[in-house]
Design a protein around this motif. Structure first.
Motif, PDB file in Angstrom:
ATOM      1  N   ILE A 265      -0.088 -14.707   2.325  1.00 14.06           N
ATOM      2  CA  ILE A 265      -0.130 -15.076   0.901  1.00 14.06           C
ATOM      3  C   ILE A 265       0.861 -14.226   0.125  1.00 14.06           C
ATOM      4  N   VAL A 266       1.631 -14.906  -0.724  1.00 11.12           N
ATOM      5  CA  VAL A 266       2.611 -14.222  -1.557  1.00 11.12           C
ATOM      6  C   VAL A 266       2.386 -14.636  -3.008  1.00 11.12           C
ATOM      7  N   SER A 267       2.400 -13.657  -3.903  1.00 12.68           N
ATOM      8  CA  SER A 267       2.404 -13.983  -5.329  1.00 12.68           C
ATOM      9  C   SER A 267       3.505 -13.158  -5.990  1.00 12.68           C
ATOM     10  N   GLY A 268       4.592 -13.847  -6.332  1.00 13.20           N
ATOM     11  CA  GLY A 268       5.705 -13.159  -6.989  1.00 13.20           C
ATOM     12  C   GLY A 268       5.286 -12.646  -8.363  1.00 13.20           C
ATOM     13  N   THR A 269       4.453 -13.429  -9.072  1.00 10.87           N
ATOM     14  CA  THR A 269       4.024 -13.037 -10.419  1.00 10.87           C
ATOM     15  C   THR A 269       3.203 -11.749 -10.367  1.00 10.87           C
ATOM     16  N   LEU A 270       2.315 -11.669  -9.383  1.00 10.83           N
ATOM     17  CA  LEU A 270       1.462 -10.482  -9.280  1.00 10.83           C
ATOM     18  C   LEU A 270       2.102  -9.387  -8.414  1.00 10.83           C
ATOM     19  N   HIS A 271       3.321  -9.615  -7.963  1.00  9.72           N
ATOM     20  CA  HIS A 271       4.032  -8.624  -7.133  1.00  9.72           C
ATOM     21  C   HIS A 271       3.201  -8.201  -5.934  1.00  9.72           C
ATOM     22  N   VAL A 272       2.704  -9.157  -5.184  1.00  8.12           N
ATOM     23  CA  VAL A 272       1.923  -8.760  -4.010  1.00  8.12           C
ATOM     24  C   VAL A 272       2.073  -9.806  -2.904  1.00  8.12           C
ATOM     25  N   TYR A 273       2.112  -9.335  -1.656  1.00  9.82           N
ATOM     26  CA  TYR A 273       2.009 -10.241  -0.509  1.00  9.82           C
ATOM     27  C   TYR A 273       1.094  -9.573   0.488  1.00  9.82           C
ATOM     28  N   VAL A 274       0.370 -10.417   1.224  1.00  8.44           N
ATOM     29  CA  VAL A 274      -0.649  -9.868   2.125  1.00  8.44           C
ATOM     30  C   VAL A 274      -0.804 -10.762   3.340  1.00  8.44           C
ATOM     31  N   SER A 275      -1.034 -10.117   4.482  1.00 11.62           N
ATOM     32  CA  SER A 275      -1.406 -10.855   5.689  1.00 11.62           C
ATOM     33  C   SER A 275      -2.405  -9.990   6.453  1.00 11.62           C
ATOM     34  N   GLN A 276      -3.122 -10.612   7.390  1.00  7.74           N
ATOM     35  CA  GLN A 276      -4.076  -9.849   8.201  1.00  7.74           C
ATOM     36  C   GLN A 276      -3.582  -9.804   9.635  1.00  7.74           C
ATOM     37  N   THR A 277      -3.519  -8.606  10.195  1.00 10.37           N
ATOM     38  CA  THR A 277      -3.014  -8.475  11.565  1.00 10.37           C
ATOM     39  C   THR A 277      -4.071  -8.942  12.562  1.00 10.37           C
ATOM     40  N   ASP A 278      -3.657  -9.062  13.816  1.00  6.29           N
ATOM     41  CA  ASP A 278      -4.606  -9.471  14.852  1.00  6.29           C
ATOM     42  C   ASP A 278      -5.716  -8.429  15.029  1.00  6.29           C
ATOM     43  N   ARG A 279      -5.423  -7.177  14.635  1.00  2.00           N
ATOM     44  CA  ARG A 279      -6.451  -6.125  14.729  1.00  2.00           C
ATOM     45  C   ARG A 279      -7.357  -6.112  13.508  1.00  2.00           C
ATOM     46  N   GLY A 280      -7.055  -6.906  12.488  1.00  4.29           N
ATOM     47  CA  GLY A 280      -7.931  -7.003  11.317  1.00  4.29           C
ATOM     48  C   GLY A 280      -7.455  -6.236  10.094  1.00  4.29           C
ATOM     49  N   GLU A 281      -6.397  -5.400  10.247  1.00  4.39           N
ATOM     50  CA  GLU A 281      -5.922  -4.668   9.064  1.00  4.39           C
ATOM     51  C   GLU A 281      -5.253  -5.634   8.099  1.00  4.39           C
ATOM     52  N   LEU A 282      -5.315  -5.299   6.800  1.00  7.48           N
ATOM     53  CA  LEU A 282      -4.560  -6.072   5.811  1.00  7.48           C
ATOM     54  C   LEU A 282      -3.269  -5.322   5.536  1.00  7.48           C
ATOM     55  N   VAL A 283      -2.150  -6.031   5.622  1.00  2.00           N
ATOM     56  CA  VAL A 283      -0.845  -5.414   5.358  1.00  2.00           C
ATOM     57  C   VAL A 283      -0.361  -5.935   4.013  1.00  2.00           C
ATOM     58  N   PHE A 284      -0.090  -5.016   3.096  1.00  2.00           N
ATOM     59  CA  PHE A 284       0.302  -5.366   1.728  1.00  2.00           C
ATOM     60  C   PHE A 284       1.692  -4.858   1.398  1.00  2.00           C
ATOM     61  N   GLY A 285       2.368  -5.574   0.549  1.00  2.00           N
ATOM     62  CA  GLY A 285       3.602  -5.056  -0.023  1.00  2.00           C
ATOM     63  C   GLY A 285       3.681  -5.479  -1.471  1.00  2.00           C
ATOM     64  N   ALA A 286       4.653  -4.925  -2.186  1.00  2.00           N
ATOM     65  CA  ALA A 286       4.804  -5.258  -3.607  1.00  2.00           C
ATOM     66  C   ALA A 286       6.284  -5.375  -3.946  1.00  2.00           C
ATOM     67  N   SER A 287       6.675  -4.905  -5.111  1.00  2.00           N
ATOM     68  CA  SER A 287       8.079  -5.027  -5.550  1.00  2.00           C
ATOM     69  C   SER A 287       8.886  -3.848  -5.030  1.00  2.00           C
ATOM     70  N   VAL A 288      10.214  -3.988  -5.086  1.00  2.00           N
ATOM     71  CA  VAL A 288      11.042  -2.804  -4.803  1.00  2.00           C
ATOM     72  C   VAL A 288      10.849  -1.809  -5.950  1.00  2.00           C
ATOM     73  N   ASP A 289      10.963  -0.533  -5.644  1.00  2.00           N
ATOM     74  CA  ASP A 289      10.858   0.488  -6.695  1.00  2.00           C
ATOM     75  C   ASP A 289      11.978   0.255  -7.715  1.00  2.00           C
ATOM     76  N   PRO A 290      11.695   0.494  -8.995  1.00  2.00           N
ATOM     77  CA  PRO A 290      12.679   0.121 -10.028  1.00  2.00           C
ATOM     78  C   PRO A 290      13.779   1.167 -10.224  1.00  2.00           C
ATOM     79  N   PHE A 291      14.253   1.762  -9.130  1.00  2.00           N
ATOM     80  CA  PHE A 291      15.367   2.722  -9.223  1.00  2.00           C
ATOM     81  C   PHE A 291      16.044   2.789  -7.856  1.00  2.00           C
ATOM     82  N   THR A 292      17.285   3.257  -7.839  1.00  2.00           N
ATOM     83  CA  THR A 292      17.963   3.421  -6.549  1.00  2.00           C
ATOM     84  C   THR A 292      17.587   4.785  -5.983  1.00  2.00           C
ATOM     85  N   SER A 293      17.380   4.827  -4.683  1.00  2.00           N
ATOM     86  CA  SER A 293      16.972   6.085  -4.050  1.00  2.00           C
ATOM     87  C   SER A 293      17.010   5.901  -2.535  1.00  2.00           C
ATOM     88  N   TYR A 294      17.127   7.024  -1.815  1.00  2.00           N
ATOM     89  CA  TYR A 294      16.991   6.961  -0.349  1.00  2.00           C
ATOM     90  C   TYR A 294      15.629   7.508   0.083  1.00  2.00           C
TER      91      TYR A 294
END
Ligand code: PYC
Length: 432
Positions: A291-320
C-alpha cells in the motif's frame, strides 16, 4: 568501441557454479557433512581488467553478470568500498512495480519486472519475489486523475493497472480505513497486480554468485580514490587496493555517484538526500498487498516473516547521513495510524536510511558520457532497486556494443542540455 568476448563459452551457457542449490543438493550436502562452497570467490586484485564497475549493489553486480553471461565479457571487476549490498540495495523497502507515468518509464520498469520474474531460475537462487499486488491510494480528485492517467499509459504499454473504487480497496485490504470520516478519505486507488516485494539481499547475493561463477572478480572493501583520464578517455582507476588499468569504467553507485563522476571530470545534475525506512516486530499475516499513499507520505508491506516495512518521504535536505531520526518516526507513525488505526500497539524494531540521488526529472542517467570509456548508471532517486536487472542488462549491452540500447536511449546525460526530460515525479510513491 565494442568490447571482445573473453569468457569460456561453456561457462557462458551453464555458469560455473561451485554448487547447485536444490532440494536434492541440500540433501546431498547434508549427508556429505562438508561446508557449502563459498557463494562467490575471493581473488587478489588484478592490475588490469577489461571493465571496472564501481559499486557492488544490484546495478553493478547485475551489469557484471549480464556482461559475462550475455556477452562473454568476464575480465571484469566489481569494486565496493564496503560490502556488497551495503548501500541502497540493502536499504530499500524491496518494492517492485512498473506502474510509471511515462511510456519510456513503463517500458523500462516492465522489462525489469519480467527479468525479476525469472531471476530465481536464471540465478539458481531463491529471491522470493512475491507478486502480491500494489495499491497507490488517491485521497483527492487531483491524485485520482493522475492514477487514471497512469492506468491508461500502463495499459497502452501492456502493463496490468486499473483504477478501483474504495469498496474494492476495502475488499483487498480489510484493515484500511476507507470511511468518509477519515481525515484523508480514500477516493480510489491505482491497482497494479504484478507489483510486489522481493528479498533484496538475495537479489544482490544471487547476482554476485552468478557473476562470480562466470569469472567476474568481486572486490569488497576496495574504495575508488581516483580515475585516470588522458586525452578524453579512461585509462584506469586508483583504489585502496592499488591501481588498475582499464579502458572502461561504469559508475553504478548511488549516493556517491557525483563524487565518482567528478573523479572522471564529468558533472552530473544530481543532488543527494537521505530516505528513511522502518520495520516493526512481526505480527500475524494480515496485509497481502503493498500500500502506498503519496498524500500521507507512507508506504507499507508485510514480509513473509510478518514484519511491517514502512517508508516515507525523502528528508527535506541534501546530506550523506544514513541515520534515522525521531522526526521521521513520529511523522510516519501518525500517518500510518490514519490509514490503519488498528496498528496502534505494534512496536517499531528498527529504522535506517539510504541515499537517493535525485535528478531534475526523476528519471535515471544511463549510458556514455563525454569521457570515452566512462559510463554512468546513476540518478536513481527512489526507484533504483526496481531497475536493477534491466539496468544491468542494458548497461552490459551498452558496454559490449559501444552504444546505448533503445530501452535506455531516453535516459542519456545529454537530455538535460537538449531539454528532452522524462518527467517521472508523478509516479513517485515517496513525497518529495
Ligand atoms: O517507488 O515504489 C517506489 C518506492 C517505494 C519506496 C521507495 N520508492
Amino acid at each position: 568501441m565494442p568490447l571482445r568476448a573473453n569468457g569460456d563459452p561453456r561457462r557462458r551457457r551453464r555458469g560455473g557454479y561451485p554448487a547447485r542449490y536444490s532440494a536434492a543438493g541440500l540433501f546431498r550436502q547434508g549427508l556429505s557433512r562438508k561446508q557449502w562452497p563459498r557463494a562467490w570467490a575471493h581473488h587478489p586484485v588484478r592490475r588490469s581488467y577489461d571493465v571496472v564497475i564501481v559499486g557492488g549493489g544490484v546495478h553493478g553486480l547485475a551489469a557484471a553478470y549480464y556482461l559475462a553471461a550475455n556477452h562473454g565479457i568476464s575480465n571484469v571487476a566489481v569494486l565496493d568500498k564496503g560490502y556488497i549490498g551495503s548501500g541502497g540495495s540493502g536499504r530499500n523497502t524491496a518494492i517492485l512495480r512498473s506502474n510509471y507515468l511515462t511510456p519510456e518509464g513503463v517500458r523500462f520498469y516492465n522489462r525489469s519486472v519480467q527479468l525479476y520474474q525469472r531471476l530465481a531460475t536464471e540465478l539458481d537462487y531463491n529471491v522470493m519475489f512475491s507478486q502480491r499486488g500494489h495499491l497507490t491510494l488517491a485521497h483527492s480528485d487531483a491524485s485520482l486523475r493522475t492514477m487514471r492517467w497512469r492506468a491508461e499509459v500502463n495499459k497502452a504499454q501492456g502493463v496490468d493497472s486499473e483504477v478501483i473504487g474504495p469498496a474494492e480497496v476495502k475488499r483487498l485490504v480489510p484493515f484500511l480505513d476507507v470511511s468518509t470520516a477519515a481525515r484523508y478519505p480514500v477516493l480510489g486507488a491505482l491497482y497494479h497486480p504484478p507489483g510486489g516485494i522481493i528479498r533484496h539481499d538475495a537479489v544482490v547475493w544471487g547476482y554476485a554468485r552468478g557473476a562470480s561463477a562466470h569469472g567476474v572478480h568481486i572486490h569488497q572493501n576496495t574504495e575508488v580514490t581516483g580515475i585516470d583520464v588522458a586525452a578524453g578517455r579512461v585509462r584506469g582507476v586508483k583504489t585502496s587496493g592499488g591501481d588498475i588499468a582499464t579502458g572502461v569504467v561504469l559508475n553504478a553507485t548511488a549516493g556517491w555517484s557525483t563524487l565518482i563522476a567528478d573523479m572522471a571530470g564529468v558533472s552530473l545534475p544530481v543532488t543527494t538526500s537521505p530516505l528513511q525506512a522502518a520495520v516493526t516486530e512481526p505480527v500475524k499475516p494480515f496485509l497481502s498487498t503493498v500500500i502506498v499513499s503519496g498524500t500521507l507520505h507512507v508506504y507499507v508491506s508485510q514480509t513473509d516473516r510478518g514484519e511491517l516495512v514502512f517508508g516515507a518521504s525523502v528528508d527535506p535536505f541534501t546530506s550523506y547521513s544514513m541515520r534515522g531520526s525521531l522526526e521521521f518516526i513520529e511523522g510516519l507513525a501518525g500517518h500510518v495510524l490514519q490509514l490503519m488505526p488498528a496498528l496502534g500497539k505494534v512496536r517499531v524494531l528498527r529504522q535506517w536510511a539510504g541515499l537517493c540521488d535525485m535528478t531534475p526529472d526523476f528519471s535515471p542517467i544511463m549510458g556514455n558520457t563525454p569521457v570515452e570509456g566512462f559510463l554512468v548508471d546513476v540518478g536513481w532517486g527512489t526507484y533504483g532497486f526496481k531497475a536493477g536487472p534491466v539496468s544491468g542488462e542494458a548497461m552490459a549491452q551498452c558496454i559490449a556494443s559501444g552504444k546505448p540500447p533503445e530501452i535506455i536511449a531516453p535516459f542519456g546525460l545529454d537530455r538535460f542540455a537538449a531539454g528532452a526530460l522524462v518527467g517521472e515525479k508523478g509516479a513517485a510513491a515517496v513525497g518529495h
